[in-house]
Design an enzyme around this catalytic site. Structure first.
Site, short mmCIF file in Angstrom:
data_model
loop_
_atom_site.label_atom_id
_atom_site.label_comp_id
_atom_site.label_asym_id
_atom_site.label_seq_id
_atom_site.Cartn_x
_atom_site.Cartn_y
_atom_site.Cartn_z
N ASP A 17 0.86 -1.19 0.00
CA ASP A 17 0.00 0.00 0.00
C ASP A 17 0.89 1.24 0.00
O ASP A 17 1.57 1.52 0.99
CB ASP A 17 -0.91 -0.01 1.23
CG ASP A 17 -1.73 1.27 1.34
OD1 ASP A 17 -2.22 1.74 0.29
OD2 ASP A 17 -1.88 1.78 2.46
N LYS A 24 3.39 0.72 3.01
CA LYS A 24 3.09 -0.35 3.96
C LYS A 24 3.18 -1.69 3.23
O LYS A 24 2.72 -1.82 2.09
CB LYS A 24 1.68 -0.18 4.54
CG LYS A 24 1.45 1.13 5.28
CD LYS A 24 0.00 1.26 5.69
CE LYS A 24 -0.29 2.62 6.30
NZ LYS A 24 -1.74 2.79 6.59
N GLY A 105 -11.17 6.75 -4.08
CA GLY A 105 -9.80 6.35 -3.77
C GLY A 105 -9.66 4.87 -3.50
O GLY A 105 -10.57 4.23 -2.93
N ASP A 107 -7.83 3.44 -1.37
CA ASP A 107 -7.83 3.16 0.06
C ASP A 107 -9.25 2.98 0.57
O ASP A 107 -9.53 2.09 1.38
CB ASP A 107 -7.12 4.27 0.83
CG ASP A 107 -7.65 5.67 0.50
OD1 ASP A 107 -8.26 5.86 -0.56
OD2 ASP A 107 -7.44 6.57 1.33
N ARG A 108 -10.18 3.79 0.06
CA ARG A 108 -11.58 3.67 0.48
C ARG A 108 -12.21 2.39 -0.07
O ARG A 108 -13.04 1.76 0.59
CB ARG A 108 -12.36 4.91 0.05
CG ARG A 108 -11.82 6.20 0.65
CD ARG A 108 -12.55 7.42 0.15
NE ARG A 108 -13.90 7.51 0.72
CZ ARG A 108 -14.82 8.39 0.31
NH1 ARG A 108 -14.54 9.23 -0.68
NH2 ARG A 108 -16.01 8.41 0.88
N ASP A 128 -11.23 6.19 8.82
CA ASP A 128 -9.79 6.05 8.63
C ASP A 128 -9.13 7.39 8.89
O ASP A 128 -9.33 8.35 8.15
CB ASP A 128 -9.50 5.59 7.20
CG ASP A 128 -8.02 5.35 6.95
OD1 ASP A 128 -7.24 5.33 7.92
OD2 ASP A 128 -7.65 5.18 5.77
#
Length: 253
Positions: A17, A24, A105, A107-108, A128
């Site tokens: 990520d 990460k 996104g 991440d979402r 988050d």
């Protein structure tokens, strides 16, 4: 949609990520995370080499980025295993009702996927707390409804410093009282207490519309708020990584 992926025995996945400031890494054996680490972008190659030396059974990887993805990172990973680059063309297990799905996104998307699997067919709000604070709702029909985006705590500290002549640039800090008695303690209270009140208020809004709501708090700054919130929440710092692993398994087929 609505069925679960098959996890193969002895299968190992690498999740990468790429965030706004750090990368990460996580290694999963089936659904169990057996390793996670952070690095800066300049250490990407050395981290990848070390991971494949340590976990030679990794055969698939997923690469996710909140910004533009550098081809060299994908190419490096492709030397070691099969790579899925998460994009708006990737398959997702939930119904996506976002009006502009191409702007959502990654991440979402990963957080919504984790909510779909780990709290299946229940109303779930994922908060988050990172560079930005995002709010994402999956309802009990397995539908991603949407949410909100708000400035994160680091962004708020920088804004006060950048937009004023006298306020210093501070690092985030725990507060002892919501009433600050110095400029610095007042700034800390304004940010930490202000965001805590914001999150509680948003949770109250969602709970007024969605019954039996489960709230999950994650992200790099979640520890500033987890014990301050009046609402009951579940804290999980690895939620996004778990969501990316689910997405990798879902897109293998």
């Amino acid at each position: 949609m609505g069925f679960f992926p098959i996890f193969h025995l002895c299968n190992m996945n690498l999740v990468v990520d790429i965030g706004n400031t750090r990368i990460k890494y996580a290694v999963f054996e089936n659904r169990t995370m057996v390793f996670d680490e952070l690095s800066t972008s300049d250490l990407f190659l050395s981290m990848v080499k070390e991971l494949f030396e340590r976990f030679p059974k990794i055969d698939h990887a997923i690469l996710s980025s909140v910004g533009s993805l550098e081809n060299k990172q994908r190419d490096i990973l492709s030397l070691f295993c099969r790579v899925h680059v998460l994009s708006h063309q990737s398959k997702v297990p939930f119904k996506n009702s976002y009006a502009t799905p191409h702007t959502l996104g990654m991440d979402r998307v990963a957080l919504a996927t984790a909510a779909f699997y780990k709290n299946h067919r229940q109303n779930t709000l994922v908060i988050d707390s990172g560079t930005c604070i995002t709010y994402d709702l999956i309802n009990d029909s397995g539908e991603y409804v949407g949410g909100a985006i708000s400035p994160g705590i680091g962004m708020r500290y920088r804004a006060m410093n950048n937009q004023t002549a006298a306020l210093p640039l501070l690092e985030p800090s725990e507060i002892l009282d919501f009433i600050g008695n110095t400029t610095e303690s007042s700034m800390h209270s304004g940010v930490i207490n202000g965001v805590t009140q914001e999150i509680d208020g948003v949770i109250d809004q969602y709970r007024s519309r969605y019954k039996d709501l489960t709230v999950i708090l994650t992200g790099g700054d979640f520890h500033f708020f987890a014990k301050r919130l009046k609402n009951t929440i579940f804290a999980n710092s690895k939620f996004l990584l778990e969501g990316l692993n689910y997405l990798l398994e879902y897109n293998k087929r």
